[in-house]
Structure formats: structure tokens, C-alpha cells
Design a protein around this motif. Sequence first.
Motif, short mmCIF file in Angstrom:
data_model
loop_
_atom_site.label_atom_id
_atom_site.label_comp_id
_atom_site.label_asym_id
_atom_site.label_seq_id
_atom_site.Cartn_x
_atom_site.Cartn_y
_atom_site.Cartn_z
N ALA A 1 0.74 -1.27 -0.03
CA ALA A 1 0.07 0.08 -0.11
C ALA A 1 0.72 1.12 -0.01
O ALA A 1 0.28 2.32 0.46
N ASN B 1 -0.30 -2.16 -7.12
CA ASN B 1 -1.41 -2.33 -6.23
C ASN B 1 -2.39 -0.98 -6.12
O ASN B 1 -3.50 -1.06 -5.64
N ILE C 1 -6.34 -0.58 -5.13
CA ILE C 1 -6.69 0.40 -4.08
C ILE C 1 -7.59 1.62 -4.56
O ILE C 1 -8.79 1.86 -3.84
N PHE D 1 -9.48 1.02 3.82
CA PHE D 1 -8.32 0.34 4.09
C PHE D 1 -7.53 0.90 5.34
O PHE D 1 -7.58 1.97 5.42
N THR E 1 0.09 5.24 1.11
CA THR E 1 -0.75 6.10 0.50
C THR E 1 -1.89 6.61 1.16
O THR E 1 -2.31 5.94 2.05
N VAL F 1 -4.85 4.95 2.67
CA VAL F 1 -5.06 4.06 3.74
C VAL F 1 -4.75 4.60 5.02
O VAL F 1 -3.70 5.27 5.12
#
Length: 192
Positions: A115, A131, A135, A145, A163, A166
Motif C-alpha cells: 500500500a 496495487n 486500491i 483500508f 498512500t 490507507v
Amino acid sequence: MKNLFLTAMAFFVLLAFPTFSQQMPPHIADNITYPYLDFAPWVGVIPIENAAMPYDPSLNYKLAIDVYGSVSDSAAIHPTFTEIARTYNLHIANGVPADKIEIVAVIHGGLSLAAGTHAAYQEKYGIDNPNMLAIEELEKVGVKFLMCGQSMSFRNVPAESITSQVKIALSAKTAFVMLDQMGFTYLNVSKE
């Protein structure tokens, strides 16, 4: 008992498809559908006619999804993210309205950097984070998340490398306990 059943079902699905990057067999490719999310081949679902336990409109479908493992192919979307999307698609395909689905994905362990921002991923693996597509698409349908702060600390992953989609929790353990108390059902989609 319910949690054991859901965990066993997720484990069976993961055993049936051990390598998510493998070519899709014709019997799947000819029947798979993508009711909403379609950012990767394995997020699709197979329609099942006259299935037992059809959608129950009196329920709210609240899922706490356990996302852990390790980055084995840094150039591919990690299979746990595609399983989150399949879970969403399975509910949509079976008549569950989007406003009745609430998913929180709790990331921990060796997937902390999965992430990560493009810059952090670039520093570790030399490429942008694949990813991020998952996401971003999952966030659009309301998936939230959480990242285990303990995993980040143990693995020396600074907060600024994660990120902004999250949010950092105290720990995965406390997040799962709190989500359980809030009525979420635990679902393990990780294969390790």
C-alpha cells in the motif's frame, strides 16, 4: 462457526487458484462475468443459478477482510487485492445493493509496502506500485483500508511512504477486535 465457515471457503477458493497470474482456463474465461469491478482478470465471478442462500435484503453485508502475506511478484497486483474485488463483485452479482456492502480491508505483515506510494514502491522495487490501481478502484466502491501500525514499525515503513487512501491503525489485532464489536464479519482472503 460462521467465521470458521467463511475462512474455510476463502481458503478453498485460494487453493483452487494457486497462481493468480496463470492463464485463465477456457471453462472460466467463457463464463466469468464482471458485475462492477474489472481492473484485473481474476476479479470476475461465475454466475450460479438457483444457489442456496440467495441475497437477503434484511442484511447489511459488513466484512472485515484480512490482507496479509508477502510481495512475491512486485510487478503484479497482489492476489489479496483481487480477492477483495471478487468479494465485492460476488455480492453485486447476487443482488446485494452497493449501499448494503461495507468492506474494511486490514493490511498487515509483509504487505505493508503493498500500500506504499509510487515513490516508496519505486525506491524498493524500481517500479510504480501496481496495487495502487486496485486500491483506487476499490476505494471508489467504498472499500476502506487500514494499515497495521505495528507491522509498519517492525518493518521500518514510515507513515509518509503509505498512500493516503490507507489509514494507519494502532494494530491489525485491535482493528479486527473493534470491527467485530461493530458487527463486521471476519474474512481471510490471504493465501499464506
